[in-house]
Scaffold this active site. Sequence first.
Site, PDB file in Angstrom:
ATOM      1  N   ASP A 134      -4.614   0.663  -7.874  1.00 47.90           N
ATOM      2  CA  ASP A 134      -5.443   0.712  -6.668  1.00 47.90           C
ATOM      3  C   ASP A 134      -6.891   0.430  -7.050  1.00 47.90           C
ATOM      4  O   ASP A 134      -7.523   1.205  -7.754  1.00 47.90           O
ATOM      5  CB  ASP A 134      -5.332   2.093  -6.021  1.00 47.90           C
ATOM      6  CG  ASP A 134      -5.963   2.167  -4.639  1.00 47.90           C
ATOM      7  OD1 ASP A 134      -6.951   1.433  -4.396  1.00 47.90           O
ATOM      8  OD2 ASP A 134      -5.493   2.967  -3.818  1.00 47.90           O
ATOM      9  N   SER A 150      -7.048   7.168   2.064  1.00 50.25           N
ATOM     10  CA  SER A 150      -8.374   6.836   1.544  1.00 50.25           C
ATOM     11  C   SER A 150      -9.380   7.914   1.911  1.00 50.25           C
ATOM     12  O   SER A 150      -9.252   9.045   1.467  1.00 50.25           O
ATOM     13  CB  SER A 150      -8.784   5.453   2.043  1.00 50.25           C
ATOM     14  OG  SER A 150      -9.830   4.929   1.270  1.00 50.25           O
ATOM     15  N   HIS A 177      -4.035  -0.880  -2.280  1.00 50.02           N
ATOM     16  CA  HIS A 177      -4.762   0.316  -1.874  1.00 50.02           C
ATOM     17  C   HIS A 177      -3.903   1.121  -0.914  1.00 50.02           C
ATOM     18  O   HIS A 177      -3.760   0.787   0.254  1.00 50.02           O
ATOM     19  CB  HIS A 177      -6.077  -0.097  -1.212  1.00 50.02           C
ATOM     20  CG  HIS A 177      -6.927   1.059  -0.764  1.00 50.02           C
ATOM     21  ND1 HIS A 177      -7.101   2.199  -1.517  1.00 50.02           N
ATOM     22  CD2 HIS A 177      -7.660   1.247   0.368  1.00 50.02           C
ATOM     23  CE1 HIS A 177      -7.906   3.029  -0.891  1.00 50.02           C
ATOM     24  NE2 HIS A 177      -8.257   2.479   0.263  1.00 50.02           N
TER      25      HIS A 177
END
Length: 517
Positions: free
Chosen positions: A458, A231, A485
Amino acid sequence: MDIEPGASPAPARRLLGQASAAMVPLLLLLSACTAASPSAQASPSPSPSLDRYYQQKAAFAPCKTPLEGTKIVVDGECGQVEVPLNYQKPDGDVARIAVFRVAARGDKKIGSLFLNPGGPGYPGVGYAAMISATLAKNPVSERFDIVGFDPRGTGASKPALDCFDNTERDADVTPGSQLISPGAPPLVQACADSVGGADKLAHFGTRDAARDLDILRAVLGDEKLTYAGASYGTRLGPVYAEMFPDKVRALVLDGALDPHANTLQRRQEQWASFQQAFDEIAAFCIAKGDCPLGDDVKGATAEYQKLARPLLSNPVPAGNSRRLSFIAANDGIVTGLYAQRLWPQVVAGLAELKKGRGEILLALRDSYHRRSPNGQYDNSVEANYAIDCLDEDRFSPRGTAELTQKTLAAAPFLDPGTPVKDTPDWCEGWPSEPTLGFPYATGIPNLPPTLTISVTGDALTPHAGGVSLAKTLGGGLLTVEGKQHGTMLAANACVDAAIATYLIDLKVPAQDATCRL
């Protein structure tokens, strides 16, 4: 996380943000003030004044790190590495970065694998323990020391940002919530007090963290960096590569941020993805029967608003003398967007809310905000806030209103249905301008092959961002079909094999390679 500062206690809007692929979810904070951040230049090679940091001998001692939410502990080594708080004044204040290392299992060690779990603001020590346990039988843990570190301002690193007490966090009056009420503490001053002064707040951005990472690399004895980031970690890694292009060996970038998308563009794209994921949860709910969102996906947003908007003025009981607010309900729903396995819990929470209770959604909200059962919060939100104030674009009050309007239009299920007003940026008064710059990590010379991993469904980092990052870096892309995710803690054999082949042999997957969760 995005927030409308200065809003009244009755209906406020908050823009939800980005979080880590692998850890318990937390909203990414968004900064806002007057103008877009300037482009930043790559840093020069380390100067002689930094020699004492690059040449330090870090002391490590045996330690045990627990796996969050379990009774499992991971054996490793703990230590601290010193870095200058202000790289322009390396003889000034010192920051100390907490490090956790699990030694390679085999005798043919390649080096260290440095990890970042995202946020920004998540501590990396516990994440390294998780990755080490997940990859216990994977060739990666045989060939690499697994190294986690708490980026400056986070976790056990010092100084650590600590801007709000637990009562304020519970009351949703901090940047970790959807609302700042008139009684909220001064944001800049509260954070400044925790680190020893407002001037120090200028040194918690991604570019400072990238400089720290280069010192960590050198101190742990790696000629070049081998790195895996999730991320927000897919920002830190490319920024490191931009600043230290000759020091990169390998980058795994999982759940990617688009380096070309500025704050407004990325939020719109992300919020549209939120809405798509919410509609998918609604379809799942309807298929199960007796769905609290009705029997038509097209009407699910309106049905959710009927359940959630009354919470603006009348929060419902949620156990232990707590109540579920509109803010907390939205946090709970957004938590369910992280992975398809959470959808049944979201549906159960909605059914409970329809009956006038909020325990399930509040529990989701608490995991989102990293609240422990005894009511304690870690400092991820504070660190998130400070890092974003140095990374993200800033907006005028009118620009903040535009941002709110466009994101709510993209994800109407989160709309409280109240007027949007011009409001000041909650980074107003920060002692420095943003230092990241958009786009970043473009045109890096002689960059070795990189590996970007992107999940098609996602909701937090849309797949298009991964495609863009892989193209920008000129590296490989592994597309993963699924709805969650990130992948690095998914224990997926296909993904894990691709990562191992890349990290060990530096071979990226074939073009159009695909895995399935």
